[in-house]
Scaffold this motif. Structure first.
Motif, PDB file in Angstrom:
ATOM      1  N   GLU A   6      87.685  62.673  -8.414  1.00 45.02           N
ATOM      2  CA  GLU A   6      87.609  61.352  -9.016  1.00 45.02           C
ATOM      3  C   GLU A   6      86.176  61.095  -9.458  1.00 45.02           C
ATOM      4  OE1 GLU A   6      89.039  58.438  -6.255  1.00 45.02           O
ATOM      5  OE2 GLU A   6      90.783  59.656  -5.768  1.00 45.02           O
ATOM      6  N   PRO A   7      85.991  60.460 -10.612  1.00 48.75           N
ATOM      7  CA  PRO A   7      84.623  60.188 -11.066  1.00 48.75           C
ATOM      8  C   PRO A   7      83.929  59.202 -10.142  1.00 48.75           C
ATOM      9  CG  PRO A   7      86.234  59.147 -12.516  1.00 48.75           C
ATOM     10  CD  PRO A   7      86.999  59.964 -11.527  1.00 48.75           C
ATOM     11  N   HIS A   8      82.654  59.391  -9.978  1.00 53.20           N
ATOM     12  CA  HIS A   8      81.856  58.501  -9.141  1.00 53.20           C
ATOM     13  C   HIS A   8      80.479  58.371  -9.760  1.00 53.20           C
ATOM     14  CE1 HIS A   8      79.025  57.428  -5.965  1.00 53.20           C
ATOM     15  NE2 HIS A   8      80.008  56.687  -5.549  1.00 53.20           N
ATOM     16  N   SER A   9      79.977  57.185  -9.773  1.00 55.89           N
ATOM     17  CA  SER A   9      78.607  57.007 -10.253  1.00 55.89           C
ATOM     18  C   SER A   9      77.841  56.215  -9.214  1.00 55.89           C
ATOM     19  CB  SER A   9      78.586  56.289 -11.602  1.00 55.89           C
ATOM     20  OG  SER A   9      79.155  55.004 -11.470  1.00 55.89           O
ATOM     21  N   GLY A  10      76.550  56.395  -9.200  1.00 56.82           N
ATOM     22  CA  GLY A  10      75.725  55.706  -8.212  1.00 56.82           C
ATOM     23  C   GLY A  10      75.498  56.562  -6.986  1.00 56.82           C
ATOM     24  N   TRP A  11      74.799  56.008  -6.056  1.00 53.62           N
ATOM     25  CA  TRP A  11      74.427  56.759  -4.858  1.00 53.62           C
ATOM     26  C   TRP A  11      75.450  56.550  -3.759  1.00 53.62           C
ATOM     27  CZ3 TRP A  11      73.358  54.058  -0.386  1.00 53.62           C
ATOM     28  CH2 TRP A  11      73.178  52.698  -0.522  1.00 53.62           C
ATOM     29  N   THR A  12      75.400  57.428  -2.761  1.00 51.94           N
ATOM     30  CA  THR A  12      76.275  57.321  -1.594  1.00 51.94           C
ATOM     31  C   THR A  12      75.433  57.507  -0.338  1.00 51.94           C
ATOM     32  OG1 THR A  12      76.786  59.673  -1.540  1.00 51.94           O
ATOM     33  CG2 THR A  12      78.241  58.289  -2.868  1.00 51.94           C
ATOM     34  N   PHE A  13      75.967  57.118   0.795  1.00 50.69           N
ATOM     35  CA  PHE A  13      75.241  57.246   2.055  1.00 50.69           C
ATOM     36  C   PHE A  13      75.243  58.678   2.583  1.00 50.69           C
ATOM     37  CE2 PHE A  13      75.839  52.662   2.222  1.00 50.69           C
ATOM     38  CZ  PHE A  13      74.589  52.258   2.660  1.00 50.69           C
TER      39      PHE A  13
END
Length: 116
Positions: A6-13
């Motif tokens: 799945e597309p994801h943008s931005g940061w993650t923990f």
């Protein structure tokens, strides 16, 4: 052929390496396909991450028929200097807590504050 995550943008923990390690800790004989689906990554990305973790001594595997069984090195210390002294076991204990132990903050609950 790898599935498309799945597309994801931005940061993650969490890093993808941490996600894959947690998935393996949850099931030591998980298939790469299943790890990829759980982590929302391609199979090729999971293969590369597993190779990284094995190369640096965080993970090893044995082949049993057509199945890999993974062994995590719990005493291995994390790589980043800011995490000096934090072991794989300590990280995984945070990531794999039982759902019953978690108190959702979004439901109006708050964590107890230490007395000032």
């Amino acid at each position: 052929m790898d599935g498309v995550p799945e597309p994801h943008s931005g940061w993650t923990f969490l890093t993808n390496h941490a996600r894959v390690l947690a998935a393996i800790a949850d099931d030591h004989s998980a298939r790469i396909r299943d790890i990829a689906a759980r982590c929302r990554l391609t199979e090729r990305a999971v293969q590369k991450i597993i190779a990284d973790l094995e190369r640096d001594g965080y993970l090893s595997h044995t082949r049993e028929g057509r199945t890999n069984t993974y062994r995590i090195e719990p005493g291995k210390v994390l790589r980043h200097p800011a995490e000096a002294g934090l072991t794989v076991a300590a990280l995984l204990s945070l990531l794999l807590q039982d759902e019953a132990d978690r108190t959702p903050l979004s439901e109006g609950h708050s964590r107890p504050h230490a007395p000032a």
